[in-house]
Design a protein around this motif. Structure first.
Motif, mmCIF file in Angstrom:
data_model
loop_
_atom_site.group_PDB
_atom_site.id
_atom_site.type_symbol
_atom_site.label_atom_id
_atom_site.label_comp_id
_atom_site.label_asym_id
_atom_site.label_seq_id
_atom_site.Cartn_x
_atom_site.Cartn_y
_atom_site.Cartn_z
ATOM 1 N N TYR A 263 0.833 -1.209 0.000
ATOM 2 C CA TYR A 263 0.000 0.000 0.000
ATOM 3 C C TYR A 263 0.867 1.258 0.000
ATOM 4 C CZ TYR A 263 -3.078 3.655 1.792
ATOM 5 O OH TYR A 263 -3.765 4.830 1.968
ATOM 6 N N TYR A 264 1.846 1.311 0.907
ATOM 7 C CA TYR A 264 2.651 2.531 1.000
ATOM 8 C C TYR A 264 3.625 2.660 -0.162
ATOM 9 C CZ TYR A 264 0.607 3.711 5.448
ATOM 10 O OH TYR A 264 -0.296 4.084 6.428
ATOM 11 N N ASP A 265 3.990 1.566 -0.801
ATOM 12 C CA ASP A 265 4.773 1.676 -2.031
ATOM 13 C C ASP A 265 3.965 2.390 -3.119
ATOM 14 O OD1 ASP A 265 7.051 0.970 -3.799
ATOM 15 O OD2 ASP A 265 5.540 -0.241 -4.802
ATOM 16 N N LEU A 266 2.681 2.052 -3.224
ATOM 17 C CA LEU A 266 1.811 2.731 -4.186
ATOM 18 C C LEU A 266 1.594 4.191 -3.793
ATOM 19 C CD1 LEU A 266 -0.810 -0.099 -4.737
ATOM 20 C CD2 LEU A 266 0.676 0.848 -6.491
ATOM 21 N N MET A 267 1.485 4.465 -2.485
ATOM 22 C CA MET A 267 1.291 5.840 -2.029
ATOM 23 C C MET A 267 2.531 6.692 -2.305
ATOM 24 S SD MET A 267 -1.760 5.846 -1.134
ATOM 25 C CE MET A 267 -1.796 7.546 -0.630
ATOM 26 N N CYS A 281 7.295 11.508 2.392
ATOM 27 C CA CYS A 281 8.027 11.375 3.651
ATOM 28 C C CYS A 281 7.176 10.654 4.697
ATOM 29 C CB CYS A 281 8.437 12.756 4.153
ATOM 30 S SG CYS A 281 9.231 12.750 5.775
ATOM 31 N N SER A 282 5.905 11.012 4.793
ATOM 32 C CA SER A 282 4.997 10.355 5.746
ATOM 33 C C SER A 282 4.832 8.876 5.408
ATOM 34 C CB SER A 282 3.638 11.060 5.747
ATOM 35 O OG SER A 282 3.758 12.413 6.108
ATOM 36 N N ALA A 283 4.746 8.573 4.107
ATOM 37 C CA ALA A 283 4.597 7.173 3.686
ATOM 38 C C ALA A 283 5.844 6.370 4.045
ATOM 39 C CB ALA A 283 4.335 7.108 2.181
ATOM 40 N N TYR A 284 7.023 6.960 3.857
ATOM 41 C CA TYR A 284 8.255 6.255 4.222
ATOM 42 C C TYR A 284 8.355 6.055 5.737
ATOM 43 C CZ TYR A 284 10.684 5.847 -0.245
ATOM 44 O OH TYR A 284 11.056 5.461 -1.513
ATOM 45 N N GLN A 285 7.801 6.974 6.511
ATOM 46 C CA GLN A 285 7.796 6.784 7.968
ATOM 47 C C GLN A 285 6.931 5.595 8.355
ATOM 48 O OE1 GLN A 285 7.532 10.403 10.517
ATOM 49 N NE2 GLN A 285 7.579 11.541 8.613
ATOM 50 N N GLU A 286 5.804 5.408 7.642
ATOM 51 C CA GLU A 286 4.960 4.240 7.901
ATOM 52 C C GLU A 286 5.680 2.949 7.494
ATOM 53 O OE1 GLU A 286 2.196 4.082 9.447
ATOM 54 O OE2 GLU A 286 1.738 6.214 9.631
ATOM 55 N N LEU A 304 15.361 5.339 5.994
ATOM 56 C CA LEU A 304 15.673 6.542 6.778
ATOM 57 C C LEU A 304 16.236 7.649 5.888
ATOM 58 C CD1 LEU A 304 17.282 4.950 9.975
ATOM 59 C CD2 LEU A 304 15.007 5.958 9.753
ATOM 60 N N GLU A 305 17.092 7.281 4.955
ATOM 61 C CA GLU A 305 17.649 8.274 4.033
ATOM 62 C C GLU A 305 16.539 8.933 3.215
ATOM 63 O OE1 GLU A 305 20.496 6.117 1.776
ATOM 64 O OE2 GLU A 305 22.050 6.182 3.337
ATOM 65 N N ASN A 306 15.596 8.125 2.727
ATOM 66 C CA ASN A 306 14.501 8.684 1.940
ATOM 67 C C ASN A 306 13.597 9.575 2.786
ATOM 68 O OD1 ASN A 306 15.174 7.533 -0.535
ATOM 69 N ND2 ASN A 306 14.162 5.604 -0.043
ATOM 70 N N PHE A 310 13.100 13.479 1.559
ATOM 71 C CA PHE A 310 11.813 14.026 1.123
ATOM 72 C C PHE A 310 11.287 15.108 2.055
ATOM 73 C CE2 PHE A 310 11.549 9.973 -1.327
ATOM 74 C CZ PHE A 310 11.438 10.558 -2.569
ATOM 75 N N VAL A 311 11.644 15.059 3.353
ATOM 76 C CA VAL A 311 11.209 16.154 4.225
ATOM 77 C C VAL A 311 11.960 17.438 3.876
ATOM 78 C CG1 VAL A 311 12.856 15.819 6.126
ATOM 79 C CG2 VAL A 311 10.561 16.684 6.591
#
Length: 515
Positions: A263-267, A281-286, A304-306, A310-311
């Motif tokens: 799901y978050y890969d698609l987001m 950034c929020s999606a990578y945190q999830e 973490l790098e991503n 993105f932030v």
């Protein structure tokens, strides 16, 4: 809840039990049609008597005998005929369809082995027959959804081998009447794009979010498949709609980790299509908040790098600033020291000279898929591609590198605006390492976004960051200052009088009133 709403008039269990070995013997001896006739005759009686159990047994038996007799034409014909019988019991049809669906895996194996290349595609024929039976029937919505997944996967597989362009035909054009008749018929997919469109349309037509009979995991998996197919053909608005149908609370459960990552890969793909870096950034945190990711150290560091990249790429606003400070305060992010130092540069209210940033962090950042020159991460497709310049479409990594340059410039301007009330344009361009025209455009953008206040005096070549106050504002400020001063004078007088009183009391004298 039972689907049989009619009252049972008679029980045919004994007759069905007696008939079963008889018809099985007939089928084994090669008299399949005779066995079918006997089953059909008894089925009519059980159906009219509303004997659901016996009817379901007979329909399942009929399908099984046709399958074991390898007469797939008869199987398809009987499935359609029995489902259309007047007053047919719904539960019996459900069991018949469930029985027929168990034959699909074997047919698929034969199809993959190449047995149907020269003749009819028996697997596809049975799938289409069952889809026709289940069409428009609520009590068969779950089998129809599963059949749709199979058919969609079939067309997606064909799209990988189909030609990208339709074959050119040298035949003469057909008459107008014949052309109109053909247009009314459903066109068969030819190109890879046609097959992909068919696969996506098949999945989109099924609204599984309204299905109460489907369990959460299967429903979530179905919606994710819808989103994936829509993303492949560039319909990102439908991907956004599909994302709102997903229950994110369910994704947080440990057994749903694989669905959560999908799901978050698609987001993330959707966010990059819209250049919504804060959402990415929020999606990578999830993604980071998943046990499978934290167990893999290399994968965790990449995530973490991503997050930090993105932030930093996100445009400045209150939400971005809040997330930036929270991430910097998280000690876990120090596992990626170079990116953490870059984060610190945006936290600190000091100027960042772009040549220095490029030489210090460029070699590391340019190796990541986000900024790599030949990267295809977030490459625009569909309607999003029409809104972008050709160079941005060809090299999204380079476009994001330029975006980082803009964020550094905007940070520097905010720092300058906090320290300077007025500055010459010449000095400002030196501090920003930019030509005057680009500097002016950047200032205008930040002023329009209400990030800073600035006014440019072009004839004098001066930029003012101090906001001019109106008459009422000046008067209110003066009044407030006077009131504050008088309050301090009164408080001071009170403290002096208190000290006098305490001094007189300590000497044992009674203080004189008025002194």
């Amino acid at each position: 809840m039972s689907l049989n709403t009619r009252k049972q008039e008679r029980d045919f269990t004994a007759e069905v039990t007696a008939l079963k070995p008889e018809v099985e013997a007939l089928a084994k001896s090669g008299k399949l049609n005779e066995a079918v006739d006997k089953i059909t005759a008894l089925e009519k009686q059980t159906r009219n008597a509303a004997d659901m159990s016996s009817t379901a047994t007979l329909l399942s038996l009929l399908a099984r005998l046709c399958w074991e007799g390898s007469d797939l034409d008869l199987l398809n014909a009987q499935l359609v005929a029995m489902s259309k019988k007047h007053g047919q019991l719904k539960e019996a049809v459900v069991r018949m369809v469930d029985e027929a669906m168990t034959y699909l895996p074997d047919l698929r194996k034969k199809k993959d082995a190449g047995e149907y290349k020269s003749g009819k595609d028996r697997w596809l024929e049975l799938v289409k027959t069952l889809r026709d039976i289940t069409e428009g029937k609520i009590y068969l919505e779950l089998p129809r959804a599963r059949l749709t997944v199979m058919l969609s996967s079939y067309h997606e597989t064909l799209s990988q081998t189909a030609p990208s362009e339709p074959p050119t035909s040298s035949a003469k054009p057909a008459p107008a009447a014949a052309t109109d008749a053909k247009d009314k018929e459903k066109k068969e997919p030819v190109t890879a794009r046609d097959h992909l469109d068919v696969a996506a349309d098949l999945m989109t037509d099924i609204q599984v979010e309204t299905y109460s009979s489907m369990d959460k995991r299967e429903k979530t998996d179905f919606i994710l498949e819808q989103m994936r197919l829509e993303s492949l053909r560039g319909h990102w608005s439908r991907v956004r709609v599909g994302s709102r149908k997903i229950n994110r609370v369910f994704l947080k459960e440990p057994e749903s980790a694989d669905l959560k990552l999908r799901y978050y890969d698609l987001m993330i793909q959707l966010a990059l299509q819209e250049d919504a870096y804060l959402e990415a950034c929020s999606a990578y945190q999830e993604v980071w908040d998943t046990e499978d990711v934290k167990k893999d150290e290399a994968r965790e560091i990449g995530v973490l790098e991503n997050i930090m990249i993105f932030v930093v790429l996100a445009p400045y606003n209150n939400e971005q600033s809040d997330m930036l400070h929270k991430l910097y305060a998280n000690s876990e992010l120090q596992k990626a020291p170079v990116h953490h130092d870059l984060l610190k540069c945006f936290i600190t209210k000091e100027l960042m000279r772009w040549p220095g940033i490029e030489s210090l962090y460029g070699p590391t950042l340019r190796q990541s898929p986000v900024f790599a020159p030949g990267s295809t991460l977030g490459k625009k497709t569909g309607a999003r591609a029409e809104e972008k310049k050709p160079e941005e479409l060809a090299n999204p990594g380079e476009a994001r590198w330029e975006e980082l340059h803009k964020r550094v410039i905007e940070h520097n301007l905010r720092v300058i605006a906090s320290y300077y009330s007025r500055i010459t344009m010449t000095r400002l361009t030196e501090l920003l390492d930019l030509p005057p025209l680009t500097t002016e455009r950047t200032i205008c953008k930040l002023v329009t976004d209400k990030t800073i206040y600035a006014r440019i005096d072009r004839p004098a070549g001066i930029v003012s960051f101090k906001q001019t106050k109106g008459v009422n504002e000046v008067l209110n400020a003066w009044s407030g200052d006077i009131a504050k001063m008088l309050s301090l004078v009164e408080k001071t007088s009170h403290l002096v009088a208190k000290e006098y009183a305490m001094h007189e009391a300590s000497r044992g004298k009674r203080p004189i009133a008025g002194k």
